[in-house]
Write a protein that holds these residues in place. Structure first.
Motif: not given
Length: 143
Positions: A115-121, A1-11
């Motif tokens: 990058l903004l992350a919403t957490l579970q609780s 998943m980290i690789d996908l996040i990096r790819e999207l950030q670069e894109f």
């Protein structure tokens, strides 16, 4: 998943970047009400169950891509911190899940992507939290 996040950030840091570019990368549009309303996608990204894109109100360019993670994606705050460095906790309403923001250095030409992350609780310490969604916010670099 980290690789996908990096790819999207670069894109998303590319310039120029159009809605058509995002469609080609994320998946087909399922709903585009136009105006300031977000475009909804049927994402073809692994580990992503929903995706939407908000346009910049001033110029209509892609501004905020939000992805909802699939329940089996299993991404934690600690993993994000290891990959993207320190985060800042965002203010949220008491009834809302916690949110954190990473501000990695710019990697593209013309745009920085926060990058903004919403957490579970809020029931666990932040570093042990599961991430439920991620938003990639495009910000123009200062000239």
């Amino acid at each position: 998943m980290i690789d996908l996040i990096r790819e999207l950030q670069e894109f998303l840091s590319r310039d120029p970047l159009s809605l058509e570019d995002v469609i080609a990368r994320v998946g087909p549009v399922t709903n585009d009400p136009g105006g300031l309303m977000p475009v909804e996608f049927q994402p073809s990204l692994p580990g992503v169950r929903e995706a939407s894109l908000s346009r910049d109100p001033d110029n209509g360019l892609p501004y905020l891509l939000t992805i909802e993670l699939a329940s089996d994606a299993r991404l934690t705050t600690a993993e994000l911190q290891q990959a993207f460095g320190d985060y800042k906790r965002m203010r949220t309403h008491r009834d809302q899940p916690p949110e954190i923001m990473f501000n990695p250095p710019a990697s593209g030409s013309g745009w920085k992507v926060a990058l903004l992350a919403t957490l579970q609780s809020a029931s666990k310490p932040l570093d042990e939290q599961q991430v439920t969604s991620l938003s990639f916010r495009r910000e123009p670099l200062s000239s």
